[in-house]
Design a protein around this motif. Structure first.
Motif, short mmCIF file in Angstrom:
data_model
loop_
_atom_site.label_atom_id
_atom_site.label_comp_id
_atom_site.label_asym_id
_atom_site.label_seq_id
_atom_site.Cartn_x
_atom_site.Cartn_y
_atom_site.Cartn_z
N ARG A 1 0.83 -1.21 0.00
CA ARG A 1 0.00 0.00 0.00
C ARG A 1 0.86 1.26 0.00
O ARG A 1 1.97 1.26 0.52
CB ARG A 1 -0.91 0.04 1.23
CG ARG A 1 -1.86 -1.13 1.38
CD ARG A 1 -2.82 -0.88 2.55
NE ARG A 1 -3.64 -2.06 2.83
CZ ARG A 1 -3.52 -2.82 3.91
NH1 ARG A 1 -2.60 -2.52 4.83
NH2 ARG A 1 -4.29 -3.87 4.09
N THR A 2 0.33 2.31 -0.56
CA THR A 2 0.96 3.62 -0.41
C THR A 2 0.71 4.11 1.01
O THR A 2 -0.16 3.58 1.71
CB THR A 2 0.36 4.63 -1.41
OG1 THR A 2 -1.02 4.84 -1.05
CG2 THR A 2 0.45 4.12 -2.85
N GLU B 1 -2.89 4.92 1.39
CA GLU B 1 -3.72 3.72 1.44
C GLU B 1 -3.61 3.03 2.80
O GLU B 1 -4.61 2.53 3.33
CB GLU B 1 -3.31 2.76 0.33
CG GLU B 1 -3.70 3.24 -1.07
CD GLU B 1 -3.06 2.42 -2.17
OE1 GLU B 1 -3.55 2.48 -3.32
OE2 GLU B 1 -2.05 1.72 -1.90
N GLN B 2 -2.39 3.02 3.35
CA GLN B 2 -2.21 2.39 4.67
C GLN B 2 -2.95 3.18 5.74
O GLN B 2 -3.57 2.59 6.64
CB GLN B 2 -0.73 2.28 5.01
CG GLN B 2 -0.43 1.59 6.32
CD GLN B 2 -0.74 0.10 6.33
OE1 GLN B 2 -1.12 -0.46 5.31
NE2 GLN B 2 -0.58 -0.53 7.47
#
Length: 242
Positions: A217-218, A221-222
């Motif tokens: 994940r980016t 996103e995390q």
């Protein structure tokens, strides 16, 4: 789950990998922690060469490797996928898996330890990704775990040289959760298991999922995954969960 072929240092066979997968399918739903052990003086010396090559059976040759190689490529790969399933169930988000490693953990044995979330090592433990010595590659779901733990360069070095890593180096590299004297291995595993079980099960499941998926994940996103997981936990704690 105990590997129980101490007379051959728990060397592994395709039949064992199928049995390991079947073991996972029979686990009761309330199991939270799985400890993987090897009976006797070693965790696992890796692939059973007598079964793999047929050597040692009255001078016959062939064995499981020859049988696999004779299959059409797609069928061979599918057969290996079945073997991998004996290892990858240990990644399940609803379980915390702990490898209790003493003595040798070679090849398939190393990959079995890597399949677990945590690794408690006795001070006589030795890891080696020895498949290269047989002209093979690690194919039991261990390569991704090794790169995640060590990074590409160190993982490559270990896989292409097959060199042995003792418990002290394993701890320094981050392969070991903890290293203890051999007589204290069972007690250390018991203490770690108790610590995991002391936590709220649903929180532990959410935490494992957050950390397991973090590398893919980016940062944004995390952070979103954290927010969503925390929202689920808070709603559950006040009785509003599904």
């Amino acid at each position: 789950m105990t590997l129980c072929r101490p007379d051959v240092l728990n060397a592994q066979t395709p039949e064992m990998w199928r049995a390991m997968h079947e073991f996972s399918r029979e686990l009761p739903g309330d199991v939270r922690v799985v400890v993987v052990r090897g009976e006797g003086r070693s965790f696992s010396a890796g692939l059973d060469l007598a079964v793999a090559t047929g050597v040692g059976r009255g001078g016959t040759t062939g064995g499981a490797l020859a049988e696999l190689a004779a299959l059409p490529p797609e069928e061979c790969a599918e057969r290996i996928a079945g073997f991998q399933a004996g290892f990858t169930w240990l990644h399940r988000p609803d379980l915390i898996s702990i490898a209790a490693v003493q003595g040798h953990a070679i090849g398939a044995g190393f990959q079995l330890a890597l399949a677990c979330d945590l690794r408690v090592l006795a001070d006589d433990a030795v890891f080696s990704m020895a498949e290269v010595m047989l002209g093979l590659v690690p194919d039991l779901a261990g390569t991704k775990r090794l790169v995640e733990l060590l990074g590409y360069s160190r993982a490559l070095e270990l896989c292409v040289t097959g060199r042995r890593v003792d418990a002290t180096e394993a701890a320094a590299l981050g392969l070991a959760t903890v290293v203890v004297p051999r007589p204290e291995l069972d007690a250390a595993v018991h203490d770690l298991t108790a610590a995991v079980l002391a936590g709220d099960r649903n929180a532990v499941v959410e935490i494992k999922a957050l950390l397991a998926g973090a590398a893919g994940r980016t940062p944004a996103e995390q952070q979103r995954a954290e927010r969503e997981a925390q929202t689920r936990r808070m709603r559950d704690l006040v009785g509003l969960g599904e």
